[in-house]
Design a protein around this motif. Sequence first.
Motif, PDB file in Angstrom:
ATOM      1  N   SER A 228      -3.429   1.319  -3.708  1.00 31.28           N
ATOM      2  CA  SER A 228      -3.391   2.342  -4.748  1.00 31.28           C
ATOM      3  C   SER A 228      -3.227   3.729  -4.134  1.00 31.28           C
ATOM      4  O   SER A 228      -3.502   3.951  -2.945  1.00 31.28           O
ATOM      5  N   GLY A 229      -2.765   4.655  -4.955  1.00 30.68           N
ATOM      6  CA  GLY A 229      -2.544   6.030  -4.507  1.00 30.68           C
ATOM      7  C   GLY A 229      -1.478   6.670  -5.369  1.00 30.68           C
ATOM      8  O   GLY A 229      -1.181   6.169  -6.476  1.00 30.68           O
ATOM      9  N   ARG A 230      -0.876   7.763  -4.869  1.00 27.46           N
ATOM     10  CA  ARG A 230       0.218   8.391  -5.633  1.00 27.46           C
ATOM     11  C   ARG A 230       1.385   7.406  -5.703  1.00 27.46           C
ATOM     12  O   ARG A 230       1.684   6.710  -4.732  1.00 27.46           O
ATOM     13  N   ALA A 231       2.038   7.406  -6.838  1.00 21.86           N
ATOM     14  CA  ALA A 231       3.057   6.382  -7.108  1.00 21.86           C
ATOM     15  C   ALA A 231       4.101   6.274  -6.009  1.00 21.86           C
ATOM     16  O   ALA A 231       4.428   5.173  -5.545  1.00 21.86           O
ATOM     17  N   GLU A 232       4.624   7.437  -5.556  1.00 20.75           N
ATOM     18  CA  GLU A 232       5.699   7.384  -4.561  1.00 20.75           C
ATOM     19  C   GLU A 232       5.194   6.883  -3.197  1.00 20.75           C
ATOM     20  O   GLU A 232       5.898   6.188  -2.468  1.00 20.75           O
ATOM     21  N   GLU A 233       3.923   7.207  -2.877  1.00 17.75           N
ATOM     22  CA  GLU A 233       3.342   6.749  -1.621  1.00 17.75           C
ATOM     23  C   GLU A 233       3.155   5.220  -1.662  1.00 17.75           C
ATOM     24  O   GLU A 233       3.471   4.512  -0.701  1.00 17.75           O
ATOM     25  N   VAL A 234       2.653   4.751  -2.786  1.00 14.74           N
ATOM     26  CA  VAL A 234       2.428   3.296  -2.956  1.00 14.74           C
ATOM     27  C   VAL A 234       3.774   2.575  -2.878  1.00 14.74           C
ATOM     28  O   VAL A 234       3.906   1.565  -2.182  1.00 14.74           O
ATOM     29  N   GLU A 235       4.747   3.149  -3.564  1.00 14.96           N
ATOM     30  CA  GLU A 235       6.068   2.498  -3.606  1.00 14.96           C
ATOM     31  C   GLU A 235       6.641   2.345  -2.194  1.00 14.96           C
ATOM     32  O   GLU A 235       7.188   1.303  -1.820  1.00 14.96           O
ATOM     33  N   ALA A 236       6.457   3.389  -1.396  1.00 14.68           N
ATOM     34  CA  ALA A 236       6.979   3.345  -0.022  1.00 14.68           C
ATOM     35  C   ALA A 236       6.186   2.352   0.834  1.00 14.68           C
ATOM     36  O   ALA A 236       6.769   1.611   1.633  1.00 14.68           O
ATOM     37  N   ALA A 237       4.864   2.339   0.641  1.00 12.35           N
ATOM     38  CA  ALA A 237       4.012   1.468   1.469  1.00 12.35           C
ATOM     39  C   ALA A 237       4.271  -0.014   1.211  1.00 12.35           C
ATOM     40  O   ALA A 237       4.134  -0.844   2.118  1.00 12.35           O
ATOM     41  N   VAL A 238       4.619  -0.347  -0.012  1.00  8.34           N
ATOM     42  CA  VAL A 238       4.780  -1.775  -0.363  1.00  8.34           C
ATOM     43  C   VAL A 238       6.242  -2.156  -0.588  1.00  8.34           C
ATOM     44  O   VAL A 238       6.523  -3.240  -1.086  1.00  8.34           O
ATOM     45  N   SER A 239       7.164  -1.279  -0.216  1.00  5.47           N
ATOM     46  CA  SER A 239       8.574  -1.594  -0.511  1.00  5.47           C
ATOM     47  C   SER A 239       8.980  -2.883   0.212  1.00  5.47           C
ATOM     48  O   SER A 239       8.605  -3.124   1.361  1.00  5.47           O
ATOM     49  N   GLY A 240       9.686  -3.715  -0.509  1.00  2.00           N
ATOM     50  CA  GLY A 240      10.120  -5.007   0.050  1.00  2.00           C
ATOM     51  C   GLY A 240       9.109  -6.126  -0.143  1.00  2.00           C
ATOM     52  O   GLY A 240       9.419  -7.293   0.131  1.00  2.00           O
ATOM     53  N   ARG A 242       6.484  -8.493  -2.531  1.00  2.86           N
ATOM     54  CA  ARG A 242       6.387  -8.948  -3.924  1.00  2.86           C
ATOM     55  C   ARG A 242       5.107  -8.380  -4.530  1.00  2.86           C
ATOM     56  O   ARG A 242       4.029  -8.507  -3.942  1.00  2.86           O
ATOM     57  N   LEU A 243       5.264  -7.757  -5.675  1.00  2.00           N
ATOM     58  CA  LEU A 243       4.119  -7.088  -6.293  1.00  2.00           C
ATOM     59  C   LEU A 243       3.576  -7.906  -7.470  1.00  2.00           C
ATOM     60  O   LEU A 243       4.332  -8.526  -8.207  1.00  2.00           O
ATOM     61  N   TYR A 244       2.264  -7.856  -7.598  1.00  2.00           N
ATOM     62  CA  TYR A 244       1.611  -8.531  -8.718  1.00  2.00           C
ATOM     63  C   TYR A 244       0.768  -7.504  -9.470  1.00  2.00           C
ATOM     64  O   TYR A 244       0.143  -6.650  -8.849  1.00  2.00           O
ATOM     65  N   HIS A 245       0.728  -7.604 -10.727  1.00  2.00           N
ATOM     66  CA  HIS A 245      -0.208  -6.851 -11.561  1.00  2.00           C
ATOM     67  C   HIS A 245      -0.224  -5.362 -11.215  1.00  2.00           C
ATOM     68  O   HIS A 245      -1.166  -4.857 -10.598  1.00  2.00           O
ATOM     69  N   GLU A 246       0.802  -4.692 -11.643  1.00  2.00           N
ATOM     70  CA  GLU A 246       0.838  -3.245 -11.411  1.00  2.00           C
ATOM     71  C   GLU A 246       0.088  -2.509 -12.498  1.00  2.00           C
ATOM     72  O   GLU A 246       0.080  -2.932 -13.657  1.00  2.00           O
ATOM     73  N   GLU A 247      -0.549  -1.389 -12.119  1.00  2.00           N
ATOM     74  CA  GLU A 247      -1.116  -0.529 -13.159  1.00  2.00           C
ATOM     75  C   GLU A 247      -0.804   0.924 -12.807  1.00  2.00           C
ATOM     76  O   GLU A 247      -0.716   1.276 -11.620  1.00  2.00           O
ATOM     77  N   ARG A 248      -0.623   1.737 -13.824  1.00  2.00           N
ATOM     78  CA  ARG A 248      -0.310   3.159 -13.616  1.00  2.00           C
ATOM     79  C   ARG A 248      -1.263   4.012 -14.439  1.00  2.00           C
ATOM     80  O   ARG A 248      -1.494   3.712 -15.618  1.00  2.00           O
ATOM     81  N   ILE A 249      -1.814   5.006 -13.822  1.00  2.00           N
ATOM     82  CA  ILE A 249      -2.618   5.998 -14.545  1.00  2.00           C
ATOM     83  C   ILE A 249      -2.074   7.364 -14.133  1.00  2.00           C
ATOM     84  O   ILE A 249      -2.248   7.792 -12.975  1.00  2.00           O
ATOM     85  N   GLY A 250      -1.379   8.011 -15.038  1.00  2.00           N
ATOM     86  CA  GLY A 250      -0.755   9.292 -14.710  1.00  2.00           C
ATOM     87  C   GLY A 250       0.230   9.110 -13.568  1.00  2.00           C
ATOM     88  O   GLY A 250       1.125   8.258 -13.632  1.00  2.00           O
ATOM     89  N   ARG A 251       0.039   9.872 -12.477  1.00  2.00           N
ATOM     90  CA  ARG A 251       0.952   9.773 -11.333  1.00  2.00           C
ATOM     91  C   ARG A 251       0.450   8.770 -10.304  1.00  2.00           C
ATOM     92  O   ARG A 251       1.067   8.558  -9.271  1.00  2.00           O
ATOM     93  N   SER A 252      -0.708   8.165 -10.602  1.00  2.70           N
ATOM     94  CA  SER A 252      -1.256   7.171  -9.671  1.00  2.70           C
ATOM     95  C   SER A 252      -0.750   5.780 -10.016  1.00  2.70           C
ATOM     96  O   SER A 252      -0.437   5.484 -11.177  1.00  2.70           O
ATOM     97  N   ARG A 253      -0.719   4.986  -8.985  1.00  2.00           N
ATOM     98  CA  ARG A 253      -0.232   3.613  -9.207  1.00  2.00           C
ATOM     99  C   ARG A 253      -1.077   2.657  -8.366  1.00  2.00           C
ATOM    100  O   ARG A 253      -1.508   3.009  -7.246  1.00  2.00           O
ATOM    101  N   GLY A 254      -1.349   1.484  -8.918  1.00  2.00           N
ATOM    102  CA  GLY A 254      -2.059   0.461  -8.159  1.00  2.00           C
ATOM    103  C   GLY A 254      -1.295  -0.851  -8.245  1.00  2.00           C
ATOM    104  O   GLY A 254      -0.780  -1.205  -9.303  1.00  2.00           O
ATOM    105  N   VAL A 255      -1.172  -1.529  -7.118  1.00  2.00           N
ATOM    106  CA  VAL A 255      -0.462  -2.820  -7.129  1.00  2.00           C
ATOM    107  C   VAL A 255      -1.249  -3.833  -6.290  1.00  2.00           C
ATOM    108  O   VAL A 255      -2.020  -3.458  -5.410  1.00  2.00           O
ATOM    109  N   THR A 256      -1.065  -5.083  -6.623  1.00  2.00           N
ATOM    110  CA  THR A 256      -1.659  -6.154  -5.825  1.00  2.00           C
ATOM    111  C   THR A 256      -0.540  -6.828  -5.047  1.00  2.00           C
ATOM    112  O   THR A 256       0.526  -7.105  -5.610  1.00  2.00           O
ATOM    113  N   VAL A 257      -0.795  -7.057  -3.770  1.00  2.00           N
ATOM    114  CA  VAL A 257       0.208  -7.772  -2.962  1.00  2.00           C
ATOM    115  C   VAL A 257      -0.459  -8.972  -2.287  1.00  2.00           C
ATOM    116  O   VAL A 257      -1.628  -8.907  -1.892  1.00  2.00           O
TER     117      VAL A 257
END
Lengths: 290, 224
Positions: A228-240, A242-257
């Motif tokens: 979890s963290g800022r959406a763009e940071e999370v997106e970069a950290a987990v790029s490539g 497979r993501l499970y169960h994403e959630e977004r709160i404002g500009r924050s994003r959380g994903v399970t990998v």
Amino acid sequence: MSKLVGKGITKTYGGKDVLHSVDLELESGKIYGMIGRNGAGKTTLLSILTAQNPATKGSVTLDGEPVWENPAALKHLCFSRELAQVSGNNVNTMKVKEYLRIAATFLPNWDKEMADRLIREFDLDVKKRIGKLSKGMMSMVTVLTALASKADFTFLDEPTSGLDVVAREKFYKILLEEYEQTGRTFIVSTHIIEEAADVFEEVVVLDKGSILLKENTQELLERSFHVSGRAEEVEAAVSGLRLYHEERIGRSRGVTVLLEPGEKIRDGYDVSVQRLSLQKVFLALCGEEA
Amino acid sequence: MGMGNVKYWGRMWLEYMGAVMGIALALMLFFAGGRVIYPGDGINGIWKTICVFYPAYLVLSAFFIFSIGTISSFQTYLPVLVSLNATRRESVWGILGYNAGGVMAITAVIALFWMMPSSEVGNVTELLLLISGILLMFSGASVLMGAVVGRLGKKGVIIFIIFCAVFGGIFGGMAAITAQKPGDFLLDFLMNFQPLWAFILGIGVYVLAGAAAMMLVRKMEVRV
């Protein structure tokens, strides 16, 4: 080592597929947890694996021998079904002692001493009709039957439903003692994931009639993370990944990998990485609250 | 068939036989209590009377107990047994076994009464053939109905009720046409059977019903 193998198990009720070509292999000497939401097909799958209900398609074998209507294979299996308070001419009209007498007659390795001990420990009134028992007491009958069966492959369907915390603790303690002493295989289906997670050596996740995964519980937890963290940071950290169960709160994003071999969460990004509990993994896989 | 199955259904057979004989005794005391057909013969007359009444009530209670017991075996017990690892096949064999064993035992008890020196019942062999044939036919029908109820659940119960209503309707209608009391009509109807053929027909019906029951429960779903 014995193996119970289900291949291509499909079950259809009223034109609707409840199980879709399920393949499952259960090895002896393990405690398996089968988790899934209501209606996922857990009881149906367990009843087919133990030849209590027929599959529409597919086969079940124990060490290569079909289990369907095969007493030689069936003597190694016991599926202690969840008892429920339903009306009509069924098991509920029987007294507990009559039910246990039938179990002792047909389960060849029945341990009467253990059954008597559990009756005392659970303070079970065997003279009562099953239909007159509380939900917790019904669960105790289920647990007692499963444990005293001494079957090599013992299946328990929601064994702790209706049990209070003390009784649930007692059940897991007895289950582990029995496992340590005998090395029997237990397959436990449950909704109460968190308290059972430590007991399961392997976990089978069933969702909408299909097996999502079957894996060693510890290995699964070691590769499951919440990022979890800022959406763009999370997106970069987990790029490539497979993501499970994403959630977004404002500009924050959380994903399970769930990391596959060779995969990793990229370093150098401002994200929070946390390990997950089995319940959280289940939530991520099945998408909604358990 | 496994020993567990033999033990279980053997016990069931004993329980049902006890119920049949007990109810027959109760029926005899209730309906025929005090009536002595041969009042001039003293104690011997009482024995002769028992030899007439008890077998009749034995057959009546066998109809009652074995039909209820058989349907209950399919509806209640078979699913529980299968859920505890009995096979469907051996369970049906068990039900067929205790029914056939029941017919044999009842026939043997009746034979004992009728073969006593004090009994004045004639044509014992023919009557025994007739009774066992009819009991087998009735048991066969019960086995078939039990399997239908066990397989189809509520729908099976409805079919069973319709079957009983149709059977009862035909029987009542024929009794009305012949202007007889139902009991007299039934007696006349049964006595018109050739005993040996009734016995052979009974075996045939029983075997066919057993085979049909096997087919019906072959893939029966278990919900206990």
